[in-house]
Design a protein around this motif. Structure first.
Motif, PDB file in Angstrom:
ATOM      1  N   TRP A 136       0.885  -1.210   0.076  1.00  0.00           N
ATOM      2  CA  TRP A 136      -0.112  -0.063  -0.074  1.00  0.00           C
ATOM      3  C   TRP A 136       0.929   1.324   0.045  1.00  0.00           C
ATOM      4  O   TRP A 136       0.188   2.318   0.009  1.00  0.00           O
ATOM      5  CB  TRP A 136      -1.007   0.086   1.414  1.00  0.00           C
ATOM      6  CG  TRP A 136      -0.250   0.042   2.597  1.00  0.00           C
ATOM      7  CD1 TRP A 136       0.411   1.033   3.256  1.00  0.00           C
ATOM      8  CD2 TRP A 136       0.027  -1.089   3.374  1.00  0.00           C
ATOM      9  NE1 TRP A 136       0.988   0.427   4.292  1.00  0.00           N
ATOM     10  CE2 TRP A 136       0.571  -0.813   4.479  1.00  0.00           C
ATOM     11  CE3 TRP A 136      -0.343  -2.540   3.305  1.00  0.00           C
ATOM     12  CZ2 TRP A 136       0.941  -1.707   5.532  1.00  0.00           C
ATOM     13  CZ3 TRP A 136      -0.064  -3.199   4.274  1.00  0.00           C
ATOM     14  CH2 TRP A 136       0.678  -3.004   5.422  1.00  0.00           C
ATOM     15  N   GLU A 137       2.124   1.156  -0.002  1.00  0.00           N
ATOM     16  CA  GLU A 137       3.124   2.293   0.014  1.00  0.00           C
ATOM     17  C   GLU A 137       3.285   2.875  -1.417  1.00  0.00           C
ATOM     18  O   GLU A 137       3.400   2.238  -2.348  1.00  0.00           O
ATOM     19  CB  GLU A 137       4.291   2.014   0.776  1.00  0.00           C
ATOM     20  CG  GLU A 137       4.317   1.766   2.225  1.00  0.00           C
ATOM     21  CD  GLU A 137       5.592   1.381   3.074  1.00  0.00           C
ATOM     22  OE1 GLU A 137       5.637   1.789   4.273  1.00  0.00           O
ATOM     23  OE2 GLU A 137       6.512   1.052   2.184  1.00  0.00           O
ATOM     24  N   PHE A 138       3.806   4.031  -1.210  1.00  0.00           N
ATOM     25  CA  PHE A 138       4.051   4.974  -2.473  1.00  0.00           C
ATOM     26  C   PHE A 138       5.234   4.429  -3.065  1.00  0.00           C
ATOM     27  O   PHE A 138       5.203   4.340  -4.396  1.00  0.00           O
ATOM     28  CB  PHE A 138       4.171   6.454  -1.899  1.00  0.00           C
ATOM     29  CG  PHE A 138       4.829   7.265  -3.299  1.00  0.00           C
ATOM     30  CD1 PHE A 138       3.661   7.795  -4.179  1.00  0.00           C
ATOM     31  CD2 PHE A 138       6.012   7.576  -3.476  1.00  0.00           C
ATOM     32  CE1 PHE A 138       4.012   8.474  -5.104  1.00  0.00           C
ATOM     33  CE2 PHE A 138       6.366   8.411  -4.396  1.00  0.00           C
ATOM     34  CZ  PHE A 138       5.303   9.179  -5.175  1.00  0.00           C
ATOM     35  N   ARG A 139       6.056   3.908  -2.596  1.00  0.00           N
ATOM     36  CA  ARG A 139       7.389   3.254  -3.096  1.00  0.00           C
ATOM     37  C   ARG A 139       7.408   2.101  -3.642  1.00  0.00           C
ATOM     38  O   ARG A 139       8.045   1.507  -4.555  1.00  0.00           O
ATOM     39  CB  ARG A 139       8.649   3.311  -2.028  1.00  0.00           C
ATOM     40  CG  ARG A 139       8.179   2.595  -0.905  1.00  0.00           C
ATOM     41  CD  ARG A 139       9.347   2.547   0.218  1.00  0.00           C
ATOM     42  NE  ARG A 139       8.828   1.805   1.487  1.00  0.00           N
ATOM     43  CZ  ARG A 139       9.563   1.591   2.487  1.00  0.00           C
ATOM     44  NH1 ARG A 139      10.812   1.428   2.385  1.00  0.00           N
ATOM     45  NH2 ARG A 139       9.145   0.987   3.801  1.00  0.00           N
ATOM     46  N   SER A 140       5.984   1.398  -3.464  1.00  0.00           N
ATOM     47  CA  SER A 140       5.913   0.046  -4.020  1.00  0.00           C
ATOM     48  C   SER A 140       5.091   0.164  -5.391  1.00  0.00           C
ATOM     49  O   SER A 140       4.989  -0.761  -6.285  1.00  0.00           O
ATOM     50  CB  SER A 140       4.937  -0.686  -3.255  1.00  0.00           C
ATOM     51  OG  SER A 140       5.732  -1.040  -1.696  1.00  0.00           O
ATOM     52  N   LYS A 141       4.571   1.294  -5.803  1.00  0.00           N
ATOM     53  CA  LYS A 141       3.942   1.588  -6.840  1.00  0.00           C
ATOM     54  C   LYS A 141       4.597   1.746  -8.213  1.00  0.00           C
ATOM     55  O   LYS A 141       5.933   2.227  -8.020  1.00  0.00           O
ATOM     56  CB  LYS A 141       2.731   2.677  -6.608  1.00  0.00           C
ATOM     57  CG  LYS A 141       1.963   2.679  -5.529  1.00  0.00           C
ATOM     58  CD  LYS A 141       0.990   1.090  -5.473  1.00  0.00           C
ATOM     59  CE  LYS A 141       0.121   1.257  -4.247  1.00  0.00           C
ATOM     60  NZ  LYS A 141      -0.737   0.027  -4.434  1.00  0.00           N
ATOM     61  N   PRO A 142       4.149   1.432  -9.355  1.00  0.00           N
ATOM     62  CA  PRO A 142       4.990   1.793 -10.501  1.00  0.00           C
ATOM     63  C   PRO A 142       5.316   3.171 -10.807  1.00  0.00           C
ATOM     64  O   PRO A 142       4.447   4.164 -10.276  1.00  0.00           O
ATOM     65  CB  PRO A 142       3.893   1.236 -11.560  1.00  0.00           C
ATOM     66  CG  PRO A 142       2.886   0.253 -10.922  1.00  0.00           C
ATOM     67  CD  PRO A 142       2.792   0.673  -9.462  1.00  0.00           C
ATOM     68  N   ALA A 143       6.227   3.346 -11.389  1.00  0.00           N
ATOM     69  CA  ALA A 143       6.768   4.749 -11.429  1.00  0.00           C
ATOM     70  C   ALA A 143       5.655   5.619 -12.126  1.00  0.00           C
ATOM     71  O   ALA A 143       5.599   6.883 -11.767  1.00  0.00           O
ATOM     72  CB  ALA A 143       8.093   4.752 -12.300  1.00  0.00           C
ATOM     73  N   TRP A 144       4.753   5.125 -13.051  1.00  0.00           N
ATOM     74  CA  TRP A 144       3.941   5.814 -13.833  1.00  0.00           C
ATOM     75  C   TRP A 144       2.684   6.425 -12.913  1.00  0.00           C
ATOM     76  O   TRP A 144       2.207   7.536 -13.191  1.00  0.00           O
ATOM     77  CB  TRP A 144       3.386   5.539 -14.913  1.00  0.00           C
ATOM     78  CG  TRP A 144       2.526   4.124 -14.741  1.00  0.00           C
ATOM     79  CD1 TRP A 144       2.880   2.687 -14.614  1.00  0.00           C
ATOM     80  CD2 TRP A 144       1.198   3.910 -14.653  1.00  0.00           C
ATOM     81  NE1 TRP A 144       2.105   2.012 -14.430  1.00  0.00           N
ATOM     82  CE2 TRP A 144       0.706   2.517 -14.321  1.00  0.00           C
ATOM     83  CE3 TRP A 144       0.287   4.839 -14.688  1.00  0.00           C
ATOM     84  CZ2 TRP A 144      -0.388   2.077 -14.187  1.00  0.00           C
ATOM     85  CZ3 TRP A 144      -1.234   4.675 -14.494  1.00  0.00           C
ATOM     86  CH2 TRP A 144      -1.521   3.265 -14.221  1.00  0.00           C
ATOM     87  N   GLN A 145       2.560   5.473 -12.009  1.00  0.00           N
ATOM     88  CA  GLN A 145       1.481   5.834 -11.075  1.00  0.00           C
ATOM     89  C   GLN A 145       1.861   6.747 -10.025  1.00  0.00           C
ATOM     90  O   GLN A 145       1.385   7.795  -9.615  1.00  0.00           O
ATOM     91  CB  GLN A 145       1.006   4.623 -10.250  1.00  0.00           C
ATOM     92  CG  GLN A 145       0.127   3.514 -11.141  1.00  0.00           C
ATOM     93  CD  GLN A 145      -0.349   2.477 -10.156  1.00  0.00           C
ATOM     94  OE1 GLN A 145      -0.241   2.347  -9.036  1.00  0.00           O
ATOM     95  NE2 GLN A 145      -0.812   1.412 -10.879  1.00  0.00           N
ATOM     96  N   ARG A 146       3.286   6.551  -9.666  1.00  0.00           N
ATOM     97  CA  ARG A 146       3.695   7.785  -8.489  1.00  0.00           C
ATOM     98  C   ARG A 146       3.946   9.006  -9.422  1.00  0.00           C
ATOM     99  O   ARG A 146       3.768  10.122  -8.787  1.00  0.00           O
ATOM    100  CB  ARG A 146       5.144   7.459  -8.041  1.00  0.00           C
ATOM    101  CG  ARG A 146       4.943   6.143  -7.313  1.00  0.00           C
ATOM    102  CD  ARG A 146       6.479   5.620  -6.769  1.00  0.00           C
ATOM    103  NE  ARG A 146       7.013   4.949  -7.691  1.00  0.00           N
ATOM    104  CZ  ARG A 146       8.093   4.617  -7.947  1.00  0.00           C
ATOM    105  NH1 ARG A 146       9.129   5.724  -7.672  1.00  0.00           N
ATOM    106  NH2 ARG A 146       8.793   3.920  -8.873  1.00  0.00           N
ATOM    107  N   LEU A 147       4.267   8.920 -10.758  1.00  0.00           N
ATOM    108  CA  LEU A 147       4.232  10.285 -11.329  1.00  0.00           C
ATOM    109  C   LEU A 147       2.755  11.126 -11.359  1.00  0.00           C
ATOM    110  O   LEU A 147       2.696  12.175 -11.210  1.00  0.00           O
ATOM    111  CB  LEU A 147       4.659   9.939 -12.850  1.00  0.00           C
ATOM    112  CG  LEU A 147       4.982  11.294 -13.811  1.00  0.00           C
ATOM    113  CD1 LEU A 147       6.048  12.040 -13.164  1.00  0.00           C
ATOM    114  CD2 LEU A 147       5.158  10.748 -15.075  1.00  0.00           C
TER     115      LEU A 147
END
Length: 446
Positions: free
Chosen positions: A92-103
């Motif tokens: 559920w953490e930000f760092r676990s998400k794909p780069a495009w989702q974080r962007l």
């Protein structure tokens, strides 16, 4: 009361922009099943004015009105939660998400700010249309009071023909183009003349006690009689216009000073226009050659009296989209131009950078929804553009590192991101101190 109105508009606008900006991060974060631990309006240093936990998120209002934030799990941000980052990454953490989702999460805030400004400009075009003053209708030119302009060669009565290469059609064209202008073309006594502006014109203007530029000449319309005035108690009403002193007709407010200078300490007969009625009143001129009467501004009334023509345009809802788009893109272009000047030391424009007091000062003393929404749209663009700056503590810094990750395929290490965040934080604090320090300097020394 005026202060209450200004501060109310300031806080309402600021709160609206902060909440919507943070919602821009919050909504995509939740859509990508990323945990949001906090959603705050203003900063909750040590304590909160209000907080309530709903689900996994604490919603609250802090006591320090310098911004707001959302705390997203597994993200290195201003909270510097290194303890959490030392733990294994969770789904559920930000760092676990794909780069495009974080962007998308990081760009959500500025996207909302840009969209908000665009919508405001569309709705303003539809609700209010366009209202401006035709410069051709200004018969006796502009009032030049600022010593900086006087020293450059401008005089009261000058008509403004062009700012740089841009022809001036309406009064608003002057303020829209003056910031980046290198010259001003005027008409004086039937002849045209071009006056060059110094490279550091903005720097000189921002440090000047008088920051007025080309002011439209208006009559002496009564606003309020000061409590200290000898004319307190005289039958003068707001919007009365003083048109003559001792039978001498005086058309513009700027023409009163030299007349009253020769009448210090005397009682004079003033001719007053109230509606369509002409009255006379006995007024006292103080020892400084003043009446101690504040002036008012009523463009529509002045237009009725023939001082200038107001150009009014109304738009259908469909037409408002193109008008709103032009205003939106024009304001963005103008703000980037301002940033370019600020980062060019030779222009001295950095001296005009202001903080919270400067923002507070642009709100009017009387409540005006038109002014409120216009200022809010501008501030929304300003907030978006500033947040896009590639400083690690801002959204633009996170976007910069995410783009690097997406292009190179290598993710910056957590320790590097912590150091970058600290550097960015100190840069941001320095910028905030500089901007608000400018406000303090101007308040005491200008």
């Amino acid at each position: 009361m005026e202060f209450v109105i200004k501060i109310s508009q300031f806080l309402l606008s600021l709160s609206l922009l902060i909440v919507l900006h943070e919602l821009g991060h919050f909504i995509p974060a939740k859509a990508f099943k990323t945990r949001v631990e906090k959603f705050y309006l203003f900063f909750d240093v040590k304590f909160s004015l209000f907080k309530k936990k709903i689900g996994e998120t604490v919603y609250g209002i802090g006591w320090l009105p310098l911004g707001g934030y959302v705390k997203i799990s597994g993200m290195i941000d201003e909270s510097m939660d290194t303890e959490q980052m030392a733990q294994p990454a969770q789904p559920w953490e930000f760092r676990s998400k794909p780069a495009w989702q974080r962007l998308i999460i990081m760009l959500g805030g500025v996207t909302v700010n840009f969209v908000l400004a665009f919508i405001i400009y569309i709705l303003m075009a539809f609700a209010y249309g366009d209202e401006d003053i035709s410069v051709k209708s200004i018969k006796d030119g502009y009032w030049i009071e600022n010593p900086l302009l006087v020293d450059l060669g401008f005089k009261t009565g000058d008509k403004v023909i062009a700012i740089g290469d841009s022809k001036v059609i309406n009064d608003s064209d002057i303020k829209a183009n003056i910031l980046a202008a290198k010259s001003v073309t005027i008409e004086r006594n039937g002849s045209q003349k071009t006056i060059d502006l110094p490279e550091d014109f903005l720097g000189q203007l921002s440090t000047s006690k008088d920051r007025s530029l080309f002011e439209i000449r208006i009559p002496f319309m009564v606003g309020a009689i000061l409590d200290s005035s000898k004319n307190k108690g005289i039958d003068l009403k707001q919007r009365d216009i003083i048109t003559a002193i001792n039978g001498r007709e005086i058309k513009y407010f700027d023409q009163f000073a030299p007349v009253l200078e020769n009448l210090k300490g005397q009682t004079v007969t003033a001719t007053v226009l109230r509606g369509n009625e002409t009255l006379t009143r006995e007024l006292q001129v103080d020892n400084n050659g003043e009446l101690d009467i504040a002036i008012a501004n009523d463009p529509r009334r002045f237009s009725e009296l023939g001082y200038y023509d107001i150009v009014k345009k109304e738009y259908s809802f469909g037409e408002s989209f193109s008008v709103g788009y032009n205003r939106f893109t024009g304001q963005i272009s103008s703000y980037f131009e301002q940033l370019k000047l600020i980062f060019s030391p030779s222009t001295g424009a950095y001296k005009g950078v202001g903080g919270f007091k400067a923002i507070f000062d642009i709100f009017p003393n009387t409540w005006s929804w038109q002014a409120f929404w216009s200022i809010t749209a501008f501030l929304s663009i300003m907030l978006a553009v500033l947040n896009l700056l590639p400083i690690p503590a801002l959204d633009g810094g996170h976007v910069m590192f995410l783009l690097y990750e997406m292009i190179s395929g290598r993710k910056p290490g957590d320790k590097f991101m912590e150091y970058a965040q600290m550097v960015g934080f100190f840069i941001l604090i320095a910028l905030v101190l500089f901007a608000n320090g400018n406000d303090i300097f101007k308040a005491f020394f200008n």
